[in-house]
Each structure stands twice: as structure tokens, then as C-alpha cells.
Design an enzyme around this catalytic site. Structure first.
Site, PDB file in Angstrom:
ATOM      1  N   HIS A  92      22.087 -64.884 -33.458  1.00  0.00           N
ATOM      2  CA  HIS A  92      21.371 -64.256 -34.572  1.00  0.00           C
ATOM      3  C   HIS A  92      20.054 -64.984 -34.845  1.00  0.00           C
ATOM      4  O   HIS A  92      19.867 -66.154 -34.486  1.00  0.00           O
ATOM      5  CB  HIS A  92      22.237 -64.240 -35.825  1.00  0.00           C
ATOM      6  N   GLU A 115      31.563 -67.225 -36.089  1.00  0.00           N
ATOM      7  CA  GLU A 115      31.203 -68.613 -35.828  1.00  0.00           C
ATOM      8  C   GLU A 115      32.422 -69.523 -35.956  1.00  0.00           C
ATOM      9  O   GLU A 115      33.420 -69.173 -36.605  1.00  0.00           O
ATOM     10  CB  GLU A 115      30.106 -69.055 -36.806  1.00  0.00           C
TER      11      GLU A 115
END
Length: 238
Positions: free
Chosen positions: A10, A110
Site C-alpha cells: 500500500h 499485516e
């Protein structure tokens, strides 16, 4: 050409700028992060570019909005609406370029940093020193209150097996050209993903993927049993 798996981190957030570990905390991209991802999409996504939308078979994206916004800004042109949106963008805004489905999955969220969420590596080392604990390495020690390396390996190995056997083995065996896969996620989990792609233990991880970067994984000799990392396949558009 062998099918590829593109790992896309990202774009920039406030915490990625200052090195704070960002797992479950849901932060937006910065204005600069959005600008850079848009530029990356224009430079690297297209019929004659690194990421060819018509060759994409599937897209896996993290549940975090920073990853989802990154996929939006790359504008790969999915026929179906993105799962987190109410409707698809009109064709006048984004032409249909791929039939790939987008799947939001916890498999690429994550690393769960647990007690270390929101801390920098320096702060973690200082806290451990105050408690009389030894040096810290996420690849060997994991995170107290969060995930261990073994936890991460289990979820990534399951996903990699799915990618290779469901989406890429058929392509390698001559069943169509749609074998590329996109994984849009986060720094630590994608570095771990690349290591597990090649069957390496996380203790050997020495890879870096900057915010907004794209890494490329594939196979040598068009052989599903020879997974490889393509050098030169990581890009960040300034």
C-alpha cells in the site's frame, strides 16, 4: 511467459513515514501516497506495461482500507464492483480491462504486532532493554500479544498453495493466459510472502518493499516447482 504474482505494498501513510508498526490500525494514505500510487498505476499498469490487466486471474487484498485504496488508485479496471464499494465506477471513469475478481482476505492482512502496535523499532528495543530482554527480530521473535513467525508462515503457505494450484498451474499447463495474480497488502507480510514463495525460512529474510512498491514473483523454466523472485521487478514511482 510464466504467470506472475505481483506483490503490491500500500501507499504511504503517516505511520509508514515515521516507522511505526501498523497492523490492525486502519490509517488512510497520505496525499503524497495517493499521488504516487496514481503515478505508479499510469506507469506500470496497461497492455504494454509490467501489470497487464487482461492477464490477471485474481486479486487478493487486505481488509485494511489503505490497501483497498491502493488497489482503487491503480485502476486495473475490474468488471465487477470492488467488494467495499456500493457500485462500480462508470466506464467513462475507469474502462473495463480485466475479468479478475477481487477477494478481501485476512490471509494478507499485516503481521499482528500485538503489544508492539504503533511503536517504532527503536521504541521496541528501548522497552525490551528496560525489561532486561534481549534484542528483537520480528522474523525470529514475532510479537508478544500478536503473531509468531510460525503463525505467519501457516497462513501464507496456505494462500501460496492456492495461488499456485488454482490460478497458475492451469496457465502453465496451457489452459489460457489469465494466470497473473495481484496481492495488495503490507510491508512485513509481503516480505514474508516473497520468502515463503521460494520456500525459504523467514529467518533468511533480507528483502525490502517500499510503500507503494511492486515486487514480481514467478517461476523458472515455466515450472511450478521452480518458484523465483524476478530481480528488477520492484518499482516505486516518485
Amino acid at each position: 511467459m510464466a504467470p506472475r504474482c505481483f506483490i503490491i505494498r500500500h501507499g504511504e501513510t503517516e505511520w509508514s513515514l515515521n516507522g511505526r508498526h501498523t497492523g490492525v490500525t486502519d490509517l488512510p494514505l497520505t496525499a503524497n501516497g495517493e499521488k504516487r500510487i496514481k503515478a505508479t498505476g499510469k506507469a506500470l499498469v496497461g497492455d504494454d506495461r509490467l501489470v497487464v490487466p487482461k492477464k490477471i486471474a485474481h486479486v487478493f487484498v487486505s481488509p485494511r482500507s489503505r490497501a483497498q485504496r491502493t488497489l482503487e488508485l491503480l485502476e486495473i479496471g475490474c468488471r465487477e464492483r470492488l467488494p467495499w464499494t456500493e457500485q462500480r465506477k462508470p466506464e467513462t471513469e475507469e474502462a473495463i480491462r480485466t475479468e479478475a475478481k477481487v477477494e478481501v482476505t485476512e490471509a494478507v492482512r499485516e503481521w499482528d504486532y500485538g503489544d508492539y502496535e504503533g511503536l517504532t523499532s527503536k521504541q521496541i528495543r528501548e522497552q525490551r532493554a528496560e525489561r532486561g530482554e534481549g534484542p528483537w527480530n520480528i522474523w525470529t521473535d514475532g510479537c508478544p500479544g500478536g503473531e509468531s513467525p510460525d503463525d505467519v508462515v501457516r497462513r501464507l503457505d496456505a494462500l501460496i498453495d492456492e495461488i499456485k494450484n488454482k490460478y497458475q498451474r492451469p496457465c502453465l499447463e496451457g489452459d489460457g493466459e489469465q494466470g497473473d495474480v495481484l496481492v495488495v497488502a503490507h510491508g512485513h507480510i509481503l516480505r514474508a510472502f516473497a520468502m515463503r514463495w521460494t520456500g525459504k525460512p523467514l529467518t533468511e529474510t533480507s528483502l525490502i518493499l517500499e510503500a507503494g512498491g511492486i515486487g514480481t514473483l514467478s517461476y523458472e523454466h515455466n515450472n511450478i516447482d521452480e518458484p523465483a523472485i524476478i530481480l528488477g521487478g520492484q518499482f516505486v514511482v516518485e
